[in-house]
Design a protein around this motif. Sequence first.
Motif, short mmCIF file in Angstrom:
data_model
loop_
_atom_site.label_atom_id
_atom_site.label_comp_id
_atom_site.label_asym_id
_atom_site.label_seq_id
_atom_site.Cartn_x
_atom_site.Cartn_y
_atom_site.Cartn_z
N GLY A 96 24.69 29.79 79.50
CA GLY A 96 25.14 28.44 79.35
C GLY A 96 26.49 28.05 79.34
N GLY A 97 27.29 29.17 80.16
CA GLY A 97 28.68 28.72 80.28
C GLY A 97 29.61 29.82 79.45
N SER A 98 29.10 30.46 78.72
CA SER A 98 29.95 31.43 77.85
C SER A 98 29.85 32.68 78.37
CB SER A 98 29.57 31.46 76.43
OG SER A 98 28.20 32.00 76.17
N GLN A 99 31.03 33.40 78.20
CA GLN A 99 31.12 34.95 78.39
C GLN A 99 30.93 35.19 80.10
OE1 GLN A 99 29.02 37.44 75.76
NE2 GLN A 99 30.52 37.44 74.30
N GLY A 100 30.62 34.11 80.97
CA GLY A 100 30.54 34.56 82.13
C GLY A 100 29.47 35.66 82.60
N ASN A 101 28.40 35.71 81.82
CA ASN A 101 27.42 36.77 82.33
C ASN A 101 26.63 36.16 83.52
OD1 ASN A 101 28.07 38.31 80.47
ND2 ASN A 101 26.28 38.12 79.02
N LEU A 102 26.87 36.39 84.54
CA LEU A 102 26.63 35.99 85.82
C LEU A 102 25.21 36.94 86.21
CD1 LEU A 102 29.25 35.15 88.20
CD2 LEU A 102 28.06 33.83 86.88
N ILE A 103 24.11 35.87 86.68
CA ILE A 103 23.02 36.65 87.13
C ILE A 103 22.73 36.22 88.53
CG2 ILE A 103 20.40 36.58 86.92
CD1 ILE A 103 22.12 38.04 84.51
N PHE A 104 22.55 37.01 89.49
CA PHE A 104 22.59 36.66 90.85
C PHE A 104 21.15 36.63 91.52
CE2 PHE A 104 26.91 36.89 92.27
CZ PHE A 104 27.54 37.31 91.14
N GLY A 105 20.96 35.72 92.42
CA GLY A 105 19.79 35.92 93.35
C GLY A 105 19.74 36.94 94.07
N LYS A 106 18.54 37.15 95.00
CA LYS A 106 18.51 38.40 95.88
C LYS A 106 19.35 38.07 97.09
CE LYS A 106 14.32 40.59 94.01
NZ LYS A 106 12.79 40.87 94.62
N GLY A 107 19.74 36.92 97.45
CA GLY A 107 20.26 36.48 98.60
C GLY A 107 19.43 36.33 99.69
N ASN B 30 43.55 40.62 79.22
CA ASN B 30 42.21 40.65 78.60
C ASN B 30 41.08 39.97 79.40
OD1 ASN B 30 40.44 40.65 76.22
ND2 ASN B 30 41.10 38.56 75.66
N PRO B 31 41.02 40.55 80.51
CA PRO B 31 39.78 40.04 81.32
C PRO B 31 38.47 40.46 80.97
CG PRO B 31 40.68 42.25 82.46
CD PRO B 31 41.37 41.76 81.10
N ASN B 32 37.32 39.71 81.27
CA ASN B 32 36.10 40.02 81.12
C ASN B 32 35.57 40.92 82.41
OD1 ASN B 32 35.80 38.57 78.75
ND2 ASN B 32 34.94 36.89 79.55
N LEU B 33 35.09 42.09 82.06
CA LEU B 33 34.90 43.11 83.26
C LEU B 33 33.39 43.30 83.22
CD1 LEU B 33 38.08 45.33 82.96
CD2 LEU B 33 37.55 43.46 84.54
N TYR B 34 32.90 43.61 84.45
CA TYR B 34 31.46 43.68 84.63
C TYR B 34 31.12 44.83 85.39
CZ TYR B 34 31.16 38.86 82.55
OH TYR B 34 31.30 38.21 81.47
N TRP B 35 30.09 45.73 85.37
CA TRP B 35 29.34 46.60 86.24
C TRP B 35 28.11 46.07 86.94
CZ3 TRP B 35 32.04 49.90 89.12
CH2 TRP B 35 33.21 50.49 88.63
N TYR B 36 27.93 45.90 88.15
CA TYR B 36 26.80 45.69 88.71
C TYR B 36 26.04 46.73 89.50
CZ TYR B 36 27.14 40.63 87.55
OH TYR B 36 27.43 39.42 86.83
N LYS B 97 36.95 30.54 83.90
CA LYS B 97 36.35 29.34 84.73
C LYS B 97 34.91 29.79 85.24
CE LYS B 97 40.31 27.23 86.72
NZ LYS B 97 41.18 26.51 88.02
N GLY B 98 34.67 30.92 85.03
CA GLY B 98 33.33 31.72 85.82
C GLY B 98 33.19 32.08 86.81
N GLU B 99 34.28 31.91 87.70
CA GLU B 99 34.50 32.53 88.95
C GLU B 99 34.57 33.94 88.86
OE1 GLU B 99 36.94 28.77 90.57
OE2 GLU B 99 37.56 30.79 90.77
N ALA B 100 33.65 34.74 89.79
CA ALA B 100 33.74 36.59 89.74
C ALA B 100 34.50 37.03 91.01
CB ALA B 100 32.07 36.85 90.03
N PHE B 101 35.23 37.82 90.80
CA PHE B 101 35.85 38.58 91.96
C PHE B 101 35.51 39.92 91.67
CE2 PHE B 101 38.90 35.21 93.09
CZ PHE B 101 39.14 34.45 92.06
N PHE B 102 35.02 40.46 92.90
CA PHE B 102 34.59 41.76 92.87
C PHE B 102 35.39 42.80 93.68
CE2 PHE B 102 30.14 41.28 91.67
CZ PHE B 102 29.89 39.86 91.92
N GLY B 103 35.20 44.12 93.25
CA GLY B 103 35.88 45.19 93.90
C GLY B 103 35.42 45.44 95.26
N GLN B 104 35.89 46.37 95.86
CA GLN B 104 35.22 46.81 97.28
C GLN B 104 34.03 47.21 97.15
OE1 GLN B 104 37.62 49.83 99.17
NE2 GLN B 104 37.30 51.16 97.61
N GLY B 105 33.36 48.10 95.98
CA GLY B 105 32.25 48.45 95.89
C GLY B 105 32.20 50.00 96.00
N THR B 106 31.35 50.71 95.50
CA THR B 106 31.25 52.01 95.67
C THR B 106 29.70 52.25 95.93
OG1 THR B 106 32.91 52.77 94.08
CG2 THR B 106 31.34 54.69 94.75
#
Lengths: 114, 111
Positions: A96-107, B30-36, B97-106
């Motif tokens: 709901g807008g916190s922490q940026g835990n994005l969930i993606f569709g399959k595309g 202090n970025p929020n970082l993610y692994w997908y 702001k909620g925008e995600a910037f991705f690396g090139q991928g492995t």
Amino acid sequence: SQKIEQNSEALNIQEGKTATLTCNYTNYSPAYLQWYRQDPGRGPVFLLLIRENEKEKRKERLKVTFDTTLKQSLFHITASQPADSATYLCALDRNGGSQGNLIFGKGTKLSVKP
Amino acid sequence: SQTIHQWPATLVQPVGSPLSLECTVEGTSNPNLYWYRQAAGRGLQLLFYSVGIGQISSEVPQNLSASRPQDRQFILSSKKLLLSDSGFYLCAWITRKGEAFFGQGTRLTVV
């Protein structure tokens, strides 16, 4: 259960037409929804973000709508070009807008034929 | 400007070997970082996220681990790879702001 779904795996259209992609979600209350473009072998690239209090957002030939009642977002590419061919992903923040835990569709893989 | 680097671009590893993928961010603190992970025909699966040094949240139980030794560094590791670990791994930085910037991928192939 919580889901984010892009109904079409693939969409083929003719150059110059408008492409419309759909994203539906259930059991989420996102503060915003986003659309990304992904080319083969590359990471997704951010395109547009639309907030829950916004009905529509535009960027050049792109238009996104967000209906929180229907729990649906539509992504339009007008005057489509072969260079628009790519996979398009929708994403929402499940918290709901916190922490940026994005969930993606399959595309949805869009192919624009000349 | 902010950029995110991820390497290597491709990797072929035998079953049972260790793994270390590195991701670094420039131009922000202090970025929020993610692994997908993105498997063929499937969406992006969130594996780990970190909101600060030493802070790791795991999304799904698996054969992988993550570490955040420095503010702008995020590492994905495994002690012993499985065939099922094959996939396309993406590091992402998500802005306030909620925008995600991705690396090139492995692209990891476990053989």
